[in-house]
Scaffold this active site. Structure first.
Site, PDB file in Angstrom:
ATOM      1  N   LYS A   8       5.271  39.939   1.403  1.00 23.19           N
ATOM      2  CA  LYS A   8       6.069  40.301   0.223  1.00 23.19           C
ATOM      3  C   LYS A   8       5.829  41.753  -0.174  1.00 23.19           C
ATOM      4  CE  LYS A   8       6.233  35.509  -1.204  1.00 23.19           C
ATOM      5  NZ  LYS A   8       5.746  34.416  -2.022  1.00 23.19           N
ATOM      6  N   GLN A  48       1.707  33.834  -6.804  1.00 22.42           N
ATOM      7  CA  GLN A  48       1.710  33.097  -5.542  1.00 22.42           C
ATOM      8  C   GLN A  48       1.123  31.693  -5.737  1.00 22.42           C
ATOM      9  OE1 GLN A  48       3.072  34.172  -2.549  1.00 22.42           O
ATOM     10  NE2 GLN A  48       2.671  32.077  -1.883  1.00 22.42           N
ATOM     11  N   ASP A  79      11.038  34.348  -8.730  1.00 23.04           N
ATOM     12  CA  ASP A  79      11.005  33.152  -7.879  1.00 23.04           C
ATOM     13  C   ASP A  79      12.060  32.128  -8.292  1.00 23.04           C
ATOM     14  OD1 ASP A  79       9.266  33.161  -5.734  1.00 23.04           O
ATOM     15  OD2 ASP A  79       7.493  32.682  -6.932  1.00 23.04           O
TER      16      ASP A  79
END
Ligand code: NDP
Length: 283
Positions: free
Chosen positions: A51, A95, A118
């Site tokens: 990422k 995460q 997200d």
């Protein structure tokens, strides 16, 4: 046809890189993504590296915030709060999974919905199901993009999604429904799964069981999207689909690696630009 997610995501990132330079000129700053990682889980570390690499490639500002495994929930929430209130931060990603002593639900809900790159925040999930403007979760968004890029028609087609998780199965089913597919969601209690799957013109496997979907699950000519990321005992990375037996009969298929995975990261970059634009235009 093998749907080359790696190549498609590369060309999307190349286009975004140009867009981001133009945004920096126009608005005097670059989109900024902050990624928080807790602990040392090797898989999480590797996802986060991917990422951050994409963030740099696309020309974003962004940083990794590293917190120790034993960080308290309160400290993590305070870190999120700080980023929520930082006007120069457009996207925040924590995460997952988190250590057991931290509530993932609480953490997801603590991220400001407008910075939720997200697309996991309850407000964004509700908006998705209410057909309102929202940040879409990255993997489902990437799957639809892959189908579009491969020229797979969704309207009027039968789609079967195996898996009903909040991050893949349910949202991808909703996005397929939005594209006017007739959608079935299958799961571990589905009876005669192979027969259900054989009805599908579009089959999405998001199960987490190595090479479970064999040729007997697939209607000849179907588009098969393999979301699974599994390691075999020999350490090989494989999907939920048995590529060797399915590829000869599928009309289109994504490989693992190099299919859905790269698209997930690329959609994260898109979401960051979207959050940036929402914020600069609302000011
Ligand atoms: P979850 O474990 O949350 O969900 C798995 C789903 O599969 C559940 O709904 C479960 O059913 C169903 N399932 C399990 N066993 C069977 C079975 N034998 N037959 C039918 N259905 C079954 O997984 P995720 O959705 O988070 O992830 C799925 C896979 O996708 C994993 O391999 C994960 O690593 C990968 N992944 C890949 C991403 C990418 O970017 N490529 C991103 C996210 C995930 P039930 O609900 O009944 O338990």
């Amino acid at each position: 046809m093998i749907i080359d997610g790696k190549q498609i995501s590369q060309s999307l990132k190349d286009a975004m890189k140009i867009d981001v330079d133009a945004l920096a000129e126009q608005y005097g700053r670059r989109p900024c993504l902050m990624v928080i990682i807790v602990g040392d889980n090797p898989a999480s570390r590797s996802y986060v590296r991917g990422k951050i690499k994409a963030t740099e490639y696309c020309g974003f500002d962004g940083h990794l915030v590293e917190l120790p495994e034993d960080v308290s929930e309160a400290t993590l929430l305070a870190e999120i709060d700080k980023l929520n209130n930082d006007p120069l931060v457009d996207g925040i990603l924590v995460q997952l999974p988190l250590p057991k002593h931290i509530s993932e639900d609480k953490v997801i809900a603590a991220i400001s919905a407008e910075k939720d790159v997200d697309g996991f925040h309850p407000e964004n999930v509700a908006r998705l199901w209410l057909n309102q403007h929202c940040i879409l979760p990255c993997t489902p968004k990437g799957i639809i993009e892959l189908l579009d890029q491969a020229g797979v028609e969704m309207a009027g087609k039968k789609a079967v999604v195996i898996g009903r998780s909040n991050i893949v199965g349910k949202p991808v089913a909703k996005l397929l429904l939005d594209r006017n597919a007739t959608v079935t969601i299958a799961h571990s209690r589905t009876k005669d799964l192979a027969a259900v799957c054989r009805e599908a013109d579009i089959l999405v496997a998001a199960v987490g069981r190595a090479e479970m979907v064999t040729a007997e699950y697939v209607k000849p000519g179907a588009a098969v999207i393999d979301v699974g990321i599994n390691r075999t005992e020999e350490g090989k990375l494989v999907g939920d689909v048995d590529f060797a037996s399915v590829e000869p009969i599928a009309g289109a298929i994504t490989p693992v690696p190099g299919g859905v995975g790269p698209m997930t990261i690329t959609m994260l970059m898109r979401n960051t630009i979207e959050c940036f634009l929402n914020r600069v235009n609302n000011k």
